[in-house]
Design a protein around this motif. Structure first.
Motif, short mmCIF file in Angstrom:
data_model
loop_
_atom_site.label_atom_id
_atom_site.label_comp_id
_atom_site.label_asym_id
_atom_site.label_seq_id
_atom_site.Cartn_x
_atom_site.Cartn_y
_atom_site.Cartn_z
N LYS A 164 26.55 40.11 16.33
CA LYS A 164 25.72 38.96 15.95
C LYS A 164 24.50 38.85 16.85
N LYS A 190 22.06 41.53 15.94
CA LYS A 190 21.41 41.20 14.67
C LYS A 190 20.33 40.13 14.87
N ASP A 191 20.63 39.14 15.69
CA ASP A 191 19.63 38.10 15.97
C ASP A 191 18.37 38.70 16.59
N ALA A 220 16.48 40.94 14.02
CA ALA A 220 15.81 40.08 13.04
C ALA A 220 14.49 39.56 13.60
N LYS A 221 14.48 39.17 14.87
CA LYS A 221 13.24 38.70 15.49
C LYS A 221 12.21 39.82 15.57
N PHE A 265 12.52 39.15 10.27
CA PHE A 265 13.41 38.67 9.22
C PHE A 265 13.63 37.18 9.45
N ASP A 266 13.59 36.39 8.39
CA ASP A 266 13.83 34.95 8.52
C ASP A 266 15.29 34.66 8.87
N ASP A 267 16.19 35.45 8.30
CA ASP A 267 17.63 35.24 8.49
C ASP A 267 18.27 36.55 8.95
N PRO A 268 18.92 36.54 10.11
CA PRO A 268 19.58 37.77 10.59
C PRO A 268 20.61 38.33 9.61
N ASN A 269 21.19 37.46 8.76
CA ASN A 269 22.18 37.94 7.79
C ASN A 269 21.56 38.82 6.70
N ASP A 270 20.24 38.77 6.55
CA ASP A 270 19.56 39.66 5.62
C ASP A 270 19.72 41.12 6.04
N ASN A 287 22.46 42.48 6.80
CA ASN A 287 23.76 42.97 6.34
C ASN A 287 23.61 44.01 5.22
#
Length: 105
Positions: free
Chosen positions: A49, A52-53, A56-57, A61-66, A68
């Protein structure tokens, strides 16, 4: 016969092996970012996690879950492996492994 290839960045190393993995440019960017973040963080799970955070930064990416969807594609293509609850980069793509030999028969 031996061929030496100099890859002076993680992204370039990934490009060398991309003929085997058939990754898109965006997939190359994603896995490259995960590798860089994981080398710095030294976490056991490449796709944790926290990693991913951070990725994403880096990749806006707006959402780290993107991420996945990319993680699944990278696993399906063999660039990532999943074992014992954690993701690892394929050994051929791991920049910490300095020497890889391929024998073509």
């Amino acid at each position: 016969m031996k061929v030496k290839i100099k890859a002076n960045s993680i992204y370039k190393r990934l490009q060398i092996w991309n003929g085997i993995f058939d990754l898109t440019n965006k997939e190359l960017e994603v896995i490259s970012a995960f590798i860089k973040v994981n080398i710095a963080s030294k976490r056991k799970n490449l796709c944790s996690k926290k990693n991913k955070d951070e990725v994403a930064k880096i990749l806006n990416f707006d959402d780290p879950n993107d991420l996945n969807n990319y993680i699944k594609k990278l696993k399906d293509k063999g660039a990532l492996t999943f074992s014992k609850g954690s993701y690892q980069v394929n050994k051929m793509l791991n920049p910490q492994i300095k020497k890889i030999e391929i024998n073509i028969i």
